[in-house]
Design an enzyme around this catalytic site. Structure first.
Site, PDB file in Angstrom:
ATOM      1  N   TYR A  98      53.678  42.054 118.460  1.00  0.00           N
ATOM      2  CA  TYR A  98      53.291  40.782 117.850  1.00  0.00           C
ATOM      3  C   TYR A  98      53.857  40.693 116.431  1.00  0.00           C
ATOM      4  O   TYR A  98      54.019  41.698 115.752  1.00  0.00           O
ATOM      5  CB  TYR A  98      51.775  40.575 117.848  1.00  0.00           C
ATOM      6  CG  TYR A  98      50.985  41.445 116.896  1.00  0.00           C
ATOM      7  CD1 TYR A  98      50.753  41.054 115.574  1.00  0.00           C
ATOM      8  CD2 TYR A  98      50.409  42.644 117.328  1.00  0.00           C
ATOM      9  CE1 TYR A  98      50.001  41.834 114.707  1.00  0.00           C
ATOM     10  CE2 TYR A  98      49.645  43.428 116.463  1.00  0.00           C
ATOM     11  CZ  TYR A  98      49.447  43.017 115.161  1.00  0.00           C
ATOM     12  OH  TYR A  98      48.703  43.787 114.296  1.00  0.00           O
ATOM     13  N   CYS A  99      54.175  39.464 116.023  1.00  0.00           N
ATOM     14  CA  CYS A  99      54.518  39.175 114.628  1.00  0.00           C
ATOM     15  C   CYS A  99      53.495  38.163 114.135  1.00  0.00           C
ATOM     16  O   CYS A  99      52.400  38.075 114.679  1.00  0.00           O
ATOM     17  CB  CYS A  99      55.955  38.683 114.486  1.00  0.00           C
ATOM     18  SG  CYS A  99      56.301  37.107 115.292  1.00  0.00           S
ATOM     19  N   PHE A 100      53.820  37.407 113.102  1.00  0.00           N
ATOM     20  CA  PHE A 100      52.788  36.530 112.537  1.00  0.00           C
ATOM     21  C   PHE A 100      52.445  35.367 113.459  1.00  0.00           C
ATOM     22  O   PHE A 100      51.277  35.090 113.723  1.00  0.00           O
ATOM     23  CB  PHE A 100      53.212  36.001 111.164  1.00  0.00           C
ATOM     24  CG  PHE A 100      52.130  35.210 110.491  1.00  0.00           C
ATOM     25  CD1 PHE A 100      50.947  35.823 110.108  1.00  0.00           C
ATOM     26  CD2 PHE A 100      52.281  33.858 110.252  1.00  0.00           C
ATOM     27  CE1 PHE A 100      49.929  35.090 109.505  1.00  0.00           C
ATOM     28  CE2 PHE A 100      51.276  33.120 109.641  1.00  0.00           C
ATOM     29  CZ  PHE A 100      50.095  33.738 109.265  1.00  0.00           C
ATOM     30  N   TYR A 135      49.877  37.110 115.479  1.00  0.00           N
ATOM     31  CA  TYR A 135      48.698  37.539 114.721  1.00  0.00           C
ATOM     32  C   TYR A 135      47.782  36.361 114.380  1.00  0.00           C
ATOM     33  O   TYR A 135      46.561  36.440 114.497  1.00  0.00           O
ATOM     34  CB  TYR A 135      49.145  38.243 113.439  1.00  0.00           C
ATOM     35  CG  TYR A 135      48.010  38.541 112.496  1.00  0.00           C
ATOM     36  CD1 TYR A 135      47.209  39.664 112.678  1.00  0.00           C
ATOM     37  CD2 TYR A 135      47.722  37.680 111.428  1.00  0.00           C
ATOM     38  CE1 TYR A 135      46.162  39.931 111.823  1.00  0.00           C
ATOM     39  CE2 TYR A 135      46.670  37.948 110.574  1.00  0.00           C
ATOM     40  CZ  TYR A 135      45.890  39.067 110.775  1.00  0.00           C
ATOM     41  OH  TYR A 135      44.839  39.315 109.939  1.00  0.00           O
TER      42      TYR A 135
END
Length: 365
Positions: free
Chosen positions: A95-97, A124
């Site tokens: 996952y990233c932002f 996120y």
């Protein structure tokens, strides 16, 4: 490339699935999910440069700069870090932002190492929003009992004997008073909130009623979510009653002998005991203004003498300051606060009586 939709957020969090957090270290340090490790696509400096480029020149220029910054040996090092983690945790998600470009690019580069792993849609930001909504929903719906009692009555020990509780102080890594600091650091606020939400979700799987310790909103430096704390302040209050002798001995164990052993175990005999002395005296210093100058000086003198005698096995000095602090500071403060909440008290008794009462309540739901 495969993705994981928002429909699976609950399963991801309840299963303790390993997660690769692709955000920069500074983003990760502000808060992440339990069971996540930070293996970023870009360093803080690289991310800042790409962000500045994006604002001035647009997305395509920013993507091009990102590729220039992370190529060759730098790219290979990051691929190796991802690959090594996935060898140990082949079921991990990414996952990233926001579940955008960083997730997509990292997924492609990970695939070059022979690993095919999905990333979380919404990233996120979306999964954290899901978690915060879970905290609100669960604490609003679950029948809640708040365990209170005077300082040293063993609320934490009591709760550890129950399956239907959530350990707020354990999650906060703090015992909730001036003397409650632990040898290790507290989590940052967002990590605490995320861990609390997951703990509540896991609790909901097996229990209807929710048993919590009576807490102020602040537990050390982290704070309970406002709506949750407001519900706790309106919930029925169950009080533990313990003798003065037992309270003193419990505080002696928790805050003196066990804490001294923890410092010595970490730092060695001489330095550890020195650091423990600073820890204990510092706790008293933090309530100096509330104690008043005369009482503070009296207690500090007793505590300093007790610390000198402790290595020889003499703990009576500690019992003296604990007894005085309870009777002249903590107990009057507790009684004053209790008077304002007396109408919420639904039961009081010793540990065994309260366990039986809560078990009966659980059986009638």
């Amino acid at each position: 490339m495969a993705t994981v939709s928002a429909d699976h957020y609950r399963d991801i969090l309840l299963s303790d699935r390993p997660l690769i957090d692709l955000r920069s270290p500074v983003e990760f340090a502000k808060g992440a999910f339990p069971n996540s490790i930070n293996l970023p696509l870009m360093t803080d400096q690289e991310r800042a440069a790409v962000g500045t480029c994006y604002k001035k020149q647009g997305q395509m220029a920013a993507i091009e700069l990102g590729h220039k910054l992370v190529q060759g040996k730098v790219k290979a090092q990051r691929q190796q870090a991802w690959s090594e983690f996935l060898e140990r945790h082949p079921d991990a998600y990414l996952y990233c932002f926001r579940g955008g470009l960083r997730s997509q690019l990292s997924q492609e580069w990970i695939a070059e190492t022979g690993h095919q792993r999905p990333y979380i849609e919404g990233g996120y930001k979306a999964m954290r929003s899901f978690l915060m909504a879970q905290t609100d929903t669960i604490t609003e719906q679950a029948p809640m009992w708040i365990i209170g009692g005077m300082t040293g009555c063993g609320k934490t020990d009591f709760l550890k004997c129950r399956q239907d509780m959530v350990d707020l102080e354990g999650l906060a890594n703090h015992r909730g008073s001036s003397f409650g600091r632990q040898i290790t650091e507290q989590p940052v606020q967002i990590d605490f909130e995320n861990a609390l939400a997951v703990a509540l979700m896991k609790h909901q799987q097996q229990h209807q009623q929710l048993v919590l310790e009576d807490e102020s909103r602040l537990i050390g430096r982290v704070s309970l979510p406002l709506e949750m704390h407001e519900r706790m302040q309106a919930a029925p209050l169950v009080l533990l009653e313990v003798s003065q002798h037992d309270r003193i001995e419990r505080i002696l164990k928790d805050y003196v002998t066990d804490m001294a052993s923890a410092f010595i175990g970490r730092d060695g005999e001489e330095l550890g005991y020195t650091n423990f002395q600073g820890h204990l005296l510092g706790a008293l210093d933090r309530i100096q203004k509330r104690l008043g100058d005369q009482k503070y000086r009296q207690l500090r003198g007793i505590m300093e003498h007790a610390l000198q005698r402790q290595p020889s096995g003499d703990l009576d000095g500690h019992r003296q300051w604990i007894d005085t602090l309870l009777q002249e500071y903590y107990d009057p403060m507790y009684r004053h606060q209790l008077e304002k909440r007396r109408q919420r008290v639904v039961f009081q008794g010793n540990h065994q009586d309260v366990h039986q009462w809560l078990d009966h309540k659980a059986g009638t739901q």
